[in-house]
Design a protein around this motif. Structure first.
Motif, short mmCIF file in Angstrom:
data_model
loop_
_atom_site.label_atom_id
_atom_site.label_comp_id
_atom_site.label_asym_id
_atom_site.label_seq_id
_atom_site.Cartn_x
_atom_site.Cartn_y
_atom_site.Cartn_z
N PRO A 143 -1.86 5.57 -3.39
CA PRO A 143 -3.33 5.42 -3.40
C PRO A 143 -3.80 4.30 -4.31
O PRO A 143 -4.79 3.62 -4.01
CB PRO A 143 -3.80 6.79 -3.91
CG PRO A 143 -2.72 7.73 -3.51
CD PRO A 143 -1.44 6.95 -3.64
N GLY B 57 0.79 -1.23 0.00
CA GLY B 57 0.00 0.00 0.00
C GLY B 57 0.82 1.27 0.00
O GLY B 57 0.58 2.19 0.77
N ARG C 172 -5.70 -3.01 -3.22
CA ARG C 172 -5.69 -3.93 -2.09
C ARG C 172 -7.10 -4.09 -1.52
O ARG C 172 -7.53 -5.19 -1.21
CB ARG C 172 -4.75 -3.38 -1.01
CG ARG C 172 -4.45 -4.37 0.10
CD ARG C 172 -3.40 -3.83 1.04
NE ARG C 172 -3.77 -2.52 1.57
CZ ARG C 172 -3.04 -1.82 2.45
NH1 ARG C 172 -1.91 -2.32 2.87
NH2 ARG C 172 -3.44 -0.66 2.88
N GLU C 173 -7.82 -2.99 -1.42
CA GLU C 173 -9.20 -3.05 -0.94
C GLU C 173 -10.07 -3.86 -1.89
O GLU C 173 -10.88 -4.68 -1.48
CB GLU C 173 -9.78 -1.62 -0.81
CG GLU C 173 -9.54 -1.01 0.55
CD GLU C 173 -10.02 -1.91 1.68
OE1 GLU C 173 -11.21 -2.25 1.70
OE2 GLU C 173 -9.19 -2.26 2.53
N CYS D 55 -2.23 1.48 -4.95
CA CYS D 55 -2.00 0.24 -4.20
C CYS D 55 -3.12 0.00 -3.20
O CYS D 55 -3.65 -1.10 -3.11
CB CYS D 55 -0.68 0.32 -3.44
SG CYS D 55 0.78 0.15 -4.46
N ARG D 56 -3.44 1.04 -2.44
CA ARG D 56 -4.45 0.87 -1.40
C ARG D 56 -5.81 0.56 -1.99
O ARG D 56 -6.54 -0.28 -1.46
CB ARG D 56 -4.50 2.13 -0.53
CG ARG D 56 -3.28 2.24 0.37
CD ARG D 56 -3.42 3.30 1.42
NE ARG D 56 -3.23 4.64 0.84
CZ ARG D 56 -2.04 5.23 0.72
NH1 ARG D 56 -0.96 4.63 1.12
NH2 ARG D 56 -1.94 6.43 0.19
#
Ligand SMILES: [Zn+2]
Length: 61
Positions: A21, A18, A27-28, A23-24
């Motif tokens: 942004p 992450g 990931r979510e 990546c995050r």
């Protein structure tokens, strides 16, 4: 084969870390959809992508 090994196109880091942004968000998304994605489905998607790539090469020449 798992989503843990995915590399981010934006920061070149592992998505699970992450770092940015993108990546995050990825990931979510993976976390929410990890239950529904099976290895069989991934193999089917890869087969379809390879078939489309082969068709694209044939059209390009
Ligand atoms: Zn990233």
């Amino acid at each position: 084969m798992g989503s843990e090994d995915l590399v981010c196109a934006r920061c070149s880091g592992l998505v699970i870390e992450g770092r940015c942004p993108t990546c995050r968000a990825s990931r979510e998304y993976l976390r929410r959809n990890s239950v529904t994605i099976s290895p069989q489905l991934i193999l089917a998607i890869i087969a379809i992508v390879m078939m489309l790539a082969a068709l694209a090469v044939r059209h390009a020449t």
